[in-house]
Design a protein around this motif. Structure first.
Motif, PDB file in Angstrom:
ATOM      1  N   LEU A 195     -20.549 -13.722 -31.031  1.00  0.00           N
ATOM      2  CA  LEU A 195     -19.929 -15.111 -31.193  1.00  0.00           C
ATOM      3  C   LEU A 195     -20.218 -15.964 -30.239  1.00  0.00           C
ATOM      4  CD1 LEU A 195     -16.289 -13.749 -31.826  1.00  0.00           C
ATOM      5  CD2 LEU A 195     -17.787 -15.341 -33.378  1.00  0.00           C
ATOM      6  N   SER A 196     -20.568 -15.296 -29.046  1.00  0.00           N
ATOM      7  CA  SER A 196     -21.117 -16.280 -28.144  1.00  0.00           C
ATOM      8  C   SER A 196     -22.642 -16.920 -28.451  1.00  0.00           C
ATOM      9  CB  SER A 196     -21.218 -15.539 -26.567  1.00  0.00           C
ATOM     10  OG  SER A 196     -20.025 -15.451 -26.145  1.00  0.00           O
ATOM     11  N   VAL A 197     -23.305 -16.078 -28.971  1.00  0.00           N
ATOM     12  CA  VAL A 197     -24.782 -16.441 -29.406  1.00  0.00           C
ATOM     13  C   VAL A 197     -24.661 -17.263 -30.619  1.00  0.00           C
ATOM     14  CG1 VAL A 197     -26.892 -15.511 -30.375  1.00  0.00           C
ATOM     15  CG2 VAL A 197     -25.764 -14.303 -28.742  1.00  0.00           C
ATOM     16  N   ILE A 198     -23.738 -17.229 -31.576  1.00  0.00           N
ATOM     17  CA  ILE A 198     -23.615 -17.909 -32.588  1.00  0.00           C
ATOM     18  C   ILE A 198     -23.060 -19.516 -32.232  1.00  0.00           C
ATOM     19  CG2 ILE A 198     -21.855 -18.510 -34.654  1.00  0.00           C
ATOM     20  CD1 ILE A 198     -21.936 -15.497 -35.062  1.00  0.00           C
ATOM     21  N   SER A 229     -13.799 -17.193 -22.337  1.00  0.00           N
ATOM     22  CA  SER A 229     -15.177 -17.858 -22.311  1.00  0.00           C
ATOM     23  C   SER A 229     -15.783 -18.023 -23.622  1.00  0.00           C
ATOM     24  CB  SER A 229     -15.965 -17.191 -21.210  1.00  0.00           C
ATOM     25  OG  SER A 229     -16.348 -15.736 -21.669  1.00  0.00           O
ATOM     26  N   THR A 230     -15.315 -16.803 -24.371  1.00  0.00           N
ATOM     27  CA  THR A 230     -15.880 -16.909 -25.735  1.00  0.00           C
ATOM     28  C   THR A 230     -15.342 -17.925 -26.585  1.00  0.00           C
ATOM     29  OG1 THR A 230     -16.244 -14.563 -25.545  1.00  0.00           O
ATOM     30  CG2 THR A 230     -16.419 -15.699 -27.955  1.00  0.00           C
ATOM     31  N   LEU A 231     -13.873 -18.056 -26.548  1.00  0.00           N
ATOM     32  CA  LEU A 231     -13.276 -19.187 -27.043  1.00  0.00           C
ATOM     33  C   LEU A 231     -13.542 -20.724 -26.603  1.00  0.00           C
ATOM     34  CD1 LEU A 231      -9.541 -17.662 -27.040  1.00  0.00           C
ATOM     35  CD2 LEU A 231     -11.063 -18.223 -29.250  1.00  0.00           C
ATOM     36  N   ASP A 232     -13.823 -20.709 -25.093  1.00  0.00           N
ATOM     37  CA  ASP A 232     -14.256 -21.907 -24.723  1.00  0.00           C
ATOM     38  C   ASP A 232     -15.738 -22.390 -25.511  1.00  0.00           C
ATOM     39  OD1 ASP A 232     -12.153 -22.341 -23.151  1.00  0.00           O
ATOM     40  OD2 ASP A 232     -13.177 -21.510 -21.325  1.00  0.00           O
ATOM     41  N   ASP A 255      -1.263 -19.288 -30.091  1.00  0.00           N
ATOM     42  CA  ASP A 255      -1.186 -20.256 -29.013  1.00  0.00           C
ATOM     43  C   ASP A 255      -2.397 -20.111 -28.109  1.00  0.00           C
ATOM     44  OD1 ASP A 255       1.535 -20.884 -29.610  1.00  0.00           O
ATOM     45  OD2 ASP A 255       2.438 -19.003 -28.446  1.00  0.00           O
ATOM     46  N   LEU A 256      -3.011 -19.156 -27.869  1.00  0.00           N
ATOM     47  CA  LEU A 256      -4.154 -18.892 -27.108  1.00  0.00           C
ATOM     48  C   LEU A 256      -5.355 -19.796 -27.659  1.00  0.00           C
ATOM     49  CD1 LEU A 256      -5.531 -17.628 -24.585  1.00  0.00           C
ATOM     50  CD2 LEU A 256      -6.149 -15.908 -26.022  1.00  0.00           C
ATOM     51  N   PHE A 257      -5.555 -19.708 -29.118  1.00  0.00           N
ATOM     52  CA  PHE A 257      -6.384 -20.609 -29.699  1.00  0.00           C
ATOM     53  C   PHE A 257      -6.302 -22.018 -29.509  1.00  0.00           C
ATOM     54  CE2 PHE A 257      -7.941 -16.528 -31.277  1.00  0.00           C
ATOM     55  CZ  PHE A 257      -8.982 -16.727 -32.124  1.00  0.00           C
ATOM     56  N   GLU A 258      -5.024 -22.416 -29.591  1.00  0.00           N
ATOM     57  CA  GLU A 258      -4.630 -23.715 -29.181  1.00  0.00           C
ATOM     58  C   GLU A 258      -4.908 -24.208 -27.846  1.00  0.00           C
ATOM     59  OE1 GLU A 258      -0.695 -24.579 -30.448  1.00  0.00           O
ATOM     60  OE2 GLU A 258      -1.150 -24.436 -32.718  1.00  0.00           O
ATOM     61  N   LYS A 259      -4.623 -23.390 -27.004  1.00  0.00           N
ATOM     62  CA  LYS A 259      -4.952 -23.693 -25.506  1.00  0.00           C
ATOM     63  C   LYS A 259      -6.560 -23.835 -25.388  1.00  0.00           C
ATOM     64  CE  LYS A 259      -4.833 -21.489 -20.952  1.00  0.00           C
ATOM     65  NZ  LYS A 259      -4.289 -20.365 -20.236  1.00  0.00           N
ATOM     66  N   HIS A 260      -7.338 -22.940 -25.725  1.00  0.00           N
ATOM     67  CA  HIS A 260      -8.683 -23.247 -25.604  1.00  0.00           C
ATOM     68  C   HIS A 260      -9.208 -24.287 -26.731  1.00  0.00           C
ATOM     69  CE1 HIS A 260      -9.634 -20.081 -22.777  1.00  0.00           C
ATOM     70  NE2 HIS A 260      -8.234 -19.604 -23.203  1.00  0.00           N
TER      71      HIS A 260
END
Length: 365
Positions: A195-198, A229-232, A255-260
Protein backbone atom coordinates in the motif's frame (compact mmCIF):
# COMPACT_ATOMS: atom_id res chain seq x y z
CA UNK A 1 -32.69 -12.34 -22.73
CA UNK A 2 -34.78 -13.22 -19.69
CA UNK A 3 -35.97 -11.45 -16.57
CA UNK A 4 -38.45 -8.65 -15.99
CA UNK A 5 -37.82 -5.19 -17.40
CA UNK A 6 -38.01 -2.04 -15.32
CA UNK A 7 -40.35 0.83 -15.98
CA UNK A 8 -41.38 4.15 -14.48
CA UNK A 9 -44.65 4.01 -12.56
CA UNK A 10 -47.30 6.68 -13.14
CA UNK A 11 -48.54 6.65 -9.53
CA UNK A 12 -48.99 10.00 -7.89
CA UNK A 13 -46.87 11.40 -5.08
CA UNK A 14 -47.58 10.07 -1.58
CA UNK A 15 -48.29 12.53 1.25
CA UNK A 16 -45.18 13.53 3.16
CA UNK A 17 -46.45 12.81 6.64
CA UNK A 18 -44.89 11.65 9.85
CA UNK A 19 -42.98 8.41 9.51
CA UNK A 20 -42.09 8.86 5.83
CA UNK A 21 -38.37 9.40 5.45
CA UNK A 22 -36.80 10.68 2.22
CA UNK A 23 -33.13 9.84 1.56
CA UNK A 24 -30.60 9.85 -1.28
CA UNK A 25 -30.12 6.66 -3.26
CA UNK A 26 -27.47 4.05 -2.55
CA UNK A 27 -24.15 3.62 -4.32
CA UNK A 28 -22.44 0.22 -4.39
CA UNK A 29 -18.75 0.90 -5.01
CA UNK A 30 -17.56 -2.73 -5.19
CA UNK A 31 -19.67 -5.51 -6.68
CA UNK A 32 -19.07 -8.50 -9.01
CA UNK A 33 -22.27 -9.00 -11.03
CA UNK A 34 -20.57 -11.25 -13.59
CA UNK A 35 -19.99 -13.99 -10.97
CA UNK A 36 -23.43 -14.07 -9.36
CA UNK A 37 -25.91 -16.93 -9.35
CA UNK A 38 -28.75 -14.51 -8.55
CA UNK A 39 -31.88 -15.64 -10.36
CA UNK A 40 -30.34 -19.03 -11.18
CA UNK A 41 -30.36 -22.36 -9.37
CA UNK A 42 -28.52 -23.02 -6.13
CA UNK A 43 -24.77 -23.56 -6.38
CA UNK A 44 -23.04 -25.71 -3.76
CA UNK A 45 -19.64 -24.31 -2.80
CA UNK A 46 -16.38 -26.25 -2.58
CA UNK A 47 -14.22 -25.64 0.54
CA UNK A 48 -11.13 -23.51 -0.07
CA UNK A 49 -8.24 -22.70 2.22
CA UNK A 50 -6.27 -20.13 0.23
CA UNK A 51 -6.93 -17.23 -2.12
CA UNK A 52 -5.56 -19.37 -4.96
CA UNK A 53 -8.07 -22.11 -4.11
CA UNK A 54 -10.96 -19.66 -4.08
CA UNK A 55 -9.95 -18.12 -7.41
CA UNK A 56 -9.69 -21.61 -8.93
CA UNK A 57 -13.16 -22.51 -7.64
CA UNK A 58 -14.48 -19.26 -9.06
CA UNK A 59 -13.11 -19.96 -12.53
CA UNK A 60 -14.52 -23.48 -12.60
CA UNK A 61 -17.93 -22.18 -11.51
CA UNK A 62 -17.94 -19.49 -14.18
CA UNK A 63 -17.06 -21.96 -16.92
CA UNK A 64 -19.92 -24.23 -15.78
CA UNK A 65 -22.70 -21.60 -15.69
CA UNK A 66 -25.66 -22.38 -17.95
CA UNK A 67 -27.24 -18.92 -17.74
CA UNK A 68 -25.55 -16.10 -19.62
CA UNK A 69 -23.52 -13.38 -17.92
CA UNK A 70 -26.05 -10.81 -19.12
CA UNK A 71 -29.04 -12.63 -17.65
CA UNK A 72 -27.41 -13.28 -14.29
CA UNK A 73 -25.99 -9.76 -14.04
CA UNK A 74 -29.31 -8.22 -15.03
CA UNK A 75 -31.17 -10.26 -12.41
CA UNK A 76 -28.86 -8.99 -9.67
CA UNK A 77 -28.54 -5.42 -10.90
CA UNK A 78 -32.30 -4.94 -11.36
CA UNK A 79 -32.84 -6.33 -7.86
CA UNK A 80 -30.32 -3.78 -6.56
CA UNK A 81 -32.21 -0.99 -8.34
CA UNK A 82 -35.47 -1.97 -6.68
CA UNK A 83 -33.65 -1.90 -3.33
CA UNK A 84 -32.48 1.65 -3.90
CA UNK A 85 -29.10 1.39 -5.64
CA UNK A 86 -28.70 4.21 -8.18
CA UNK A 87 -25.05 3.71 -9.10
CA UNK A 88 -22.46 0.95 -8.85
CA UNK A 89 -18.88 0.10 -9.68
CA UNK A 90 -18.85 -3.38 -11.21
CA UNK A 91 -15.63 -5.39 -11.18
CA UNK A 92 -15.71 -7.65 -14.23
CA UNK A 93 -13.26 -10.50 -14.83
CA UNK A 94 -10.94 -10.31 -17.82
CA UNK A 95 -8.61 -13.16 -18.81
CA UNK A 96 -7.87 -15.64 -21.59
CA UNK A 97 -9.97 -18.32 -19.88
CA UNK A 98 -13.12 -16.24 -20.46
CA UNK A 99 -12.03 -13.55 -22.91
CA UNK A 100 -14.18 -10.42 -22.79
CA UNK A 101 -17.52 -12.19 -22.47
CA UNK A 102 -18.06 -11.04 -18.90
CA UNK A 103 -17.50 -7.41 -19.81
CA UNK A 104 -19.85 -7.67 -22.78
CA UNK A 105 -22.52 -9.35 -20.63
CA UNK A 106 -22.37 -6.80 -17.81
CA UNK A 107 -22.34 -3.94 -20.32
CA UNK A 108 -25.45 -5.37 -22.01
CA UNK A 109 -27.23 -5.66 -18.65
CA UNK A 110 -26.19 -2.10 -17.76
CA UNK A 111 -27.57 -0.78 -21.05
CA UNK A 112 -30.96 -2.34 -20.26
CA UNK A 113 -30.92 -0.54 -16.91
CA UNK A 114 -29.47 2.76 -18.14
CA UNK A 115 -32.48 4.93 -17.12
CA UNK A 116 -32.20 3.67 -13.56
CA UNK A 117 -28.62 2.72 -12.81
CA UNK A 118 -25.21 4.27 -13.46
CA UNK A 119 -22.64 1.50 -13.92
CA UNK A 120 -18.87 1.89 -13.92
CA UNK A 121 -17.09 -1.21 -15.23
CA UNK A 122 -13.66 -2.13 -13.88
CA UNK A 123 -11.56 -4.41 -16.10
CA UNK A 124 -10.46 -6.83 -13.41
CA UNK A 125 -7.60 -9.36 -13.88
CA UNK A 126 -9.01 -11.83 -11.33
CA UNK A 127 -6.77 -14.71 -12.47
CA UNK A 128 -3.57 -12.66 -12.57
CA UNK A 129 -2.36 -9.78 -14.73
CA UNK A 130 1.25 -10.77 -15.48
CA UNK A 131 1.13 -14.34 -14.18
CA UNK A 132 -1.75 -15.27 -16.51
CA UNK A 133 -0.36 -14.91 -20.07
CA UNK A 134 -2.66 -13.09 -22.45
CA UNK A 135 -4.44 -11.05 -19.78
CA UNK A 136 -2.56 -7.83 -20.41
CA UNK A 137 -3.64 -7.80 -24.07
CA UNK A 138 -7.24 -8.46 -23.06
CA UNK A 139 -7.10 -5.66 -20.49
CA UNK A 140 -5.95 -3.38 -23.29
CA UNK A 141 -8.81 -4.58 -25.49
CA UNK A 142 -11.40 -4.12 -22.72
CA UNK A 143 -10.32 -0.53 -22.19
CA UNK A 144 -10.45 0.13 -25.92
CA UNK A 145 -14.01 -1.21 -25.86
CA UNK A 146 -15.07 1.10 -23.07
CA UNK A 147 -14.17 -0.35 -19.66
CA UNK A 148 -14.18 2.60 -17.27
CA UNK A 149 -11.35 1.69 -14.86
CA UNK A 150 -8.18 -0.38 -14.72
CA UNK A 151 -8.28 -3.09 -12.08
CA UNK A 152 -5.49 -4.87 -10.26
CA UNK A 153 -5.19 -7.70 -7.75
CA UNK A 154 -2.63 -8.51 -5.04
CA UNK A 155 0.52 -7.57 -6.96
CA UNK A 156 2.74 -9.82 -4.85
CA UNK A 157 0.67 -12.83 -3.77
CA UNK A 158 -1.17 -13.29 -7.09
CA UNK A 159 1.30 -11.88 -9.63
CA UNK A 160 4.54 -12.20 -7.67
CA UNK A 161 5.82 -8.88 -9.00
CA UNK A 162 4.79 -5.73 -7.15
CA UNK A 163 6.55 -3.21 -9.36
CA UNK A 164 5.85 -5.02 -12.61
CA UNK A 165 2.17 -5.27 -11.76
CA UNK A 166 1.95 -1.57 -10.89
CA UNK A 167 3.93 -0.64 -14.01
CA UNK A 168 1.31 -2.41 -16.12
CA UNK A 169 -1.69 -1.00 -14.24
CA UNK A 170 -0.54 2.61 -14.27
CA UNK A 171 0.63 2.38 -17.88
CA UNK A 172 -2.83 1.23 -18.94
CA UNK A 173 -4.46 3.94 -16.83
CA UNK A 174 -2.30 6.68 -18.31
CA UNK A 175 -2.65 5.45 -21.88
CA UNK A 176 -6.44 5.28 -21.73
CA UNK A 177 -7.11 8.09 -19.26
CA UNK A 178 -8.70 5.80 -16.69
CA UNK A 179 -8.74 5.62 -12.90
CA UNK A 180 -7.43 2.60 -10.96
CA UNK A 181 -9.10 0.19 -8.53
CA UNK A 182 -6.91 -2.53 -6.97
CA UNK A 183 -8.08 -5.50 -4.91
CA UNK A 184 -5.64 -6.04 -2.03
CA UNK A 185 -6.34 -9.04 0.19
CA UNK A 186 -2.77 -9.36 1.57
CA UNK A 187 -2.46 -8.69 5.29
CA UNK A 188 0.19 -7.62 7.78
CA UNK A 189 3.47 -5.89 7.06
CA UNK A 190 3.55 -7.19 3.48
CA UNK A 191 0.16 -5.74 2.69
CA UNK A 192 1.02 -2.39 4.26
CA UNK A 193 4.30 -2.26 2.34
CA UNK A 194 2.42 -2.76 -0.94
CA UNK A 195 0.00 0.00 0.00
CA UNK A 196 2.87 2.37 0.72
CA UNK A 197 4.36 1.69 -2.71
CA UNK A 198 0.93 2.17 -4.35
CA UNK A 199 0.60 5.53 -2.56
CA UNK A 200 4.06 6.61 -3.70
CA UNK A 201 3.34 5.53 -7.26
CA UNK A 202 0.00 7.34 -7.28
CA UNK A 203 1.66 10.62 -6.33
CA UNK A 204 4.49 10.08 -8.81
CA UNK A 205 1.99 9.49 -11.62
CA UNK A 206 -0.03 12.58 -10.67
CA UNK A 207 -3.11 10.40 -10.04
CA UNK A 208 -4.07 11.72 -6.62
CA UNK A 209 -7.73 11.07 -5.90
CA UNK A 210 -8.03 8.57 -8.77
CA UNK A 211 -7.04 5.31 -7.07
CA UNK A 212 -9.17 3.00 -4.91
CA UNK A 213 -8.10 0.03 -2.80
CA UNK A 214 -10.68 -2.71 -2.45
CA UNK A 215 -10.77 -4.70 0.81
CA UNK A 216 -7.38 -3.50 2.10
CA UNK A 217 -7.33 -6.08 4.87
CA UNK A 218 -3.86 -4.98 5.96
CA UNK A 219 -5.40 -1.63 6.90
CA UNK A 220 -7.79 -3.29 9.34
CA UNK A 221 -5.23 -4.28 12.00
CA UNK A 222 -5.16 -1.26 14.30
CA UNK A 223 -2.32 -2.78 16.34
CA UNK A 224 0.20 -2.75 13.50
CA UNK A 225 2.92 -0.12 14.14
CA UNK A 226 3.07 0.98 10.48
CA UNK A 227 -0.67 1.47 10.05
CA UNK A 228 -0.71 5.17 10.88
CA UNK A 229 2.08 6.07 8.48
CA UNK A 230 0.48 3.97 5.74
CA UNK A 231 -2.86 5.73 6.22
CA UNK A 232 -1.08 9.11 6.09
CA UNK A 233 0.56 8.12 2.80
CA UNK A 234 -2.79 7.06 1.39
CA UNK A 235 -4.42 10.32 2.50
CA UNK A 236 -1.66 12.31 0.81
CA UNK A 237 -2.27 10.34 -2.39
CA UNK A 238 -6.04 10.72 -2.09
CA UNK A 239 -6.51 6.94 -2.19
CA UNK A 240 -9.97 5.67 -1.32
CA UNK A 241 -10.77 2.51 0.60
CA UNK A 242 -13.71 0.34 -0.53
CA UNK A 243 -14.80 -1.96 2.28
CA UNK A 244 -17.53 -4.62 2.16
CA UNK A 245 -17.98 -5.92 5.74
CA UNK A 246 -17.80 -9.52 4.55
CA UNK A 247 -18.23 -12.55 6.80
CA UNK A 248 -15.14 -13.04 8.92
CA UNK A 249 -12.99 -10.66 6.86
CA UNK A 250 -11.47 -7.75 8.81
CA UNK A 251 -13.16 -4.35 8.78
CA UNK A 252 -11.53 -0.93 9.13
CA UNK A 253 -11.52 1.21 12.24
CA UNK A 254 -13.64 4.01 10.77
CA UNK A 255 -12.68 6.52 13.45
CA UNK A 256 -9.00 5.91 12.74
CA UNK A 257 -9.50 6.32 8.98
CA UNK A 258 -11.29 9.62 9.58
CA UNK A 259 -8.51 10.77 11.90
CA UNK A 260 -5.92 10.15 9.18
CA UNK A 261 -8.07 11.59 6.39
CA UNK A 262 -8.59 8.41 4.35
CA UNK A 263 -11.98 8.32 2.63
CA UNK A 264 -14.06 5.13 2.80
CA UNK A 265 -17.05 3.93 0.78
CA UNK A 266 -19.08 0.73 0.93
CA UNK A 267 -19.78 -2.13 -1.47
CA UNK A 268 -21.35 -5.58 -1.70
CA UNK A 269 -18.45 -7.53 -3.23
CA UNK A 270 -19.64 -10.95 -4.43
CA UNK A 271 -23.33 -11.81 -4.20
CA UNK A 272 -24.15 -15.54 -4.06
CA UNK A 273 -21.19 -16.59 -6.14
CA UNK A 274 -18.43 -19.18 -5.80
CA UNK A 275 -16.76 -17.09 -3.09
CA UNK A 276 -19.76 -16.99 -0.77
CA UNK A 277 -23.42 -18.08 -0.62
CA UNK A 278 -24.30 -14.80 1.09
CA UNK A 279 -25.19 -11.33 -0.18
CA UNK A 280 -28.41 -9.69 -1.33
CA UNK A 281 -27.36 -6.77 -3.50
CA UNK A 282 -29.09 -4.46 -1.02
CA UNK A 283 -26.92 -1.62 0.21
CA UNK A 284 -29.23 -1.16 3.17
CA UNK A 285 -28.29 -4.68 4.22
CA UNK A 286 -24.64 -3.80 3.67
CA UNK A 287 -24.87 -0.63 5.79
CA UNK A 288 -26.46 -2.73 8.54
CA UNK A 289 -23.64 -5.29 8.33
CA UNK A 290 -20.98 -2.58 8.44
CA UNK A 291 -22.60 -1.15 11.56
CA UNK A 292 -22.82 -4.58 13.16
CA UNK A 293 -19.24 -5.53 12.27
CA UNK A 294 -17.77 -2.22 13.49
CA UNK A 295 -19.78 -2.14 16.72
CA UNK A 296 -21.80 0.94 15.79
CA UNK A 297 -24.24 1.91 18.51
CA UNK A 298 -24.60 5.70 18.62
CA UNK A 299 -26.75 7.58 16.16
CA UNK A 300 -23.63 9.21 14.69
CA UNK A 301 -21.98 5.84 14.06
CA UNK A 302 -25.08 4.39 12.42
CA UNK A 303 -25.56 7.50 10.31
CA UNK A 304 -21.94 7.17 9.15
CA UNK A 305 -22.64 3.65 7.89
CA UNK A 306 -25.57 5.01 5.86
CA UNK A 307 -23.41 7.85 4.55
CA UNK A 308 -20.72 5.41 3.35
CA UNK A 309 -23.44 3.59 1.38
CA UNK A 310 -24.83 6.78 -0.16
CA UNK A 311 -23.04 10.14 -0.40
CA UNK A 312 -19.50 8.81 0.11
CA UNK A 313 -19.98 6.33 -2.71
CA UNK A 314 -21.48 9.06 -4.88
CA UNK A 315 -18.40 11.19 -4.30
CA UNK A 316 -16.12 8.32 -5.27
CA UNK A 317 -17.78 7.35 -8.53
CA UNK A 318 -19.37 10.66 -9.44
CA UNK A 319 -23.08 9.91 -9.17
CA UNK A 320 -24.82 13.23 -9.76
CA UNK A 321 -28.25 11.82 -8.90
CA UNK A 322 -27.11 10.90 -5.41
CA UNK A 323 -24.73 13.83 -4.87
CA UNK A 324 -27.42 16.36 -5.80
CA UNK A 325 -30.03 15.02 -3.39
CA UNK A 326 -31.70 17.96 -1.65
CA UNK A 327 -34.64 16.47 0.25
CA UNK A 328 -38.25 15.54 -0.51
CA UNK A 329 -38.30 17.64 -3.66
CA UNK A 330 -35.43 15.68 -5.24
CA UNK A 331 -36.47 13.88 -8.40
CA UNK A 332 -34.11 11.00 -7.51
CA UNK A 333 -34.79 9.74 -4.01
CA UNK A 334 -35.75 6.84 -1.76
CA UNK A 335 -38.84 6.79 0.43
CA UNK A 336 -38.94 4.77 3.65
CA UNK A 337 -41.38 4.20 6.50
CA UNK A 338 -39.08 5.34 9.31
CA UNK A 339 -38.37 8.22 11.65
CA UNK A 340 -34.56 8.32 11.52
CA UNK A 341 -31.50 7.12 9.65
CA UNK A 342 -30.24 5.03 12.60
CA UNK A 343 -33.61 3.27 12.67
CA UNK A 344 -33.30 2.50 8.96
CA UNK A 345 -29.83 1.00 9.34
CA UNK A 346 -30.77 -1.18 12.31
CA UNK A 347 -34.07 -2.36 10.81
CA UNK A 348 -32.60 -2.91 7.31
CA UNK A 349 -35.74 -1.35 5.90
CA UNK A 350 -36.56 -1.79 2.22
CA UNK A 351 -37.66 1.39 0.44
CA UNK A 352 -41.38 1.95 -0.01
CA UNK A 353 -40.56 3.59 -3.32
CA UNK A 354 -37.50 4.19 -5.46
CA UNK A 355 -38.05 7.42 -7.38
CA UNK A 356 -36.08 8.29 -10.50
CA UNK A 357 -36.78 11.42 -12.49
CA UNK A 358 -39.74 12.15 -10.25
CA UNK A 359 -41.54 8.86 -10.90
CA UNK A 360 -41.46 5.54 -9.07
CA UNK A 361 -39.55 2.57 -10.44
CA UNK A 362 -41.57 -0.66 -10.69
CA UNK A 363 -41.24 -4.06 -12.30
CA UNK A 364 -42.84 -4.39 -15.69
CA UNK A 365 -44.50 -7.75 -16.42
Amino acid sequence: MTGPALKISSRGEPPYGRGLMITPGFVDVHIHPDKTTWGSGWMSRVPAQTLTDIIGNDLRAQLAFQDSVEDRAYALMSHAVLNGTMAMRAHVDVGPQIGLRNMHGVRAAAERLAPFLQVQVVAFPQFGLLSNPGTLDLMEASLAEGADLVGGIDPESVDGDLHGHLDAVYALANKHGRDVDIHLHDVGADGLAQLSVIAERTVAEGMQGRVTIGHGFALCDASHPDLGSTLDAMAEAGIWMATCALGADPVPDLDLFEKHGVKVALGSDGVRDAWSPFGTGSMMDRAHLLGYRTGASTDAELERCFRLATSAGAELIGSAEVKNFSGPESVDRLEFAANSIPELVVDRSAPLRVVRGGRAVALQA
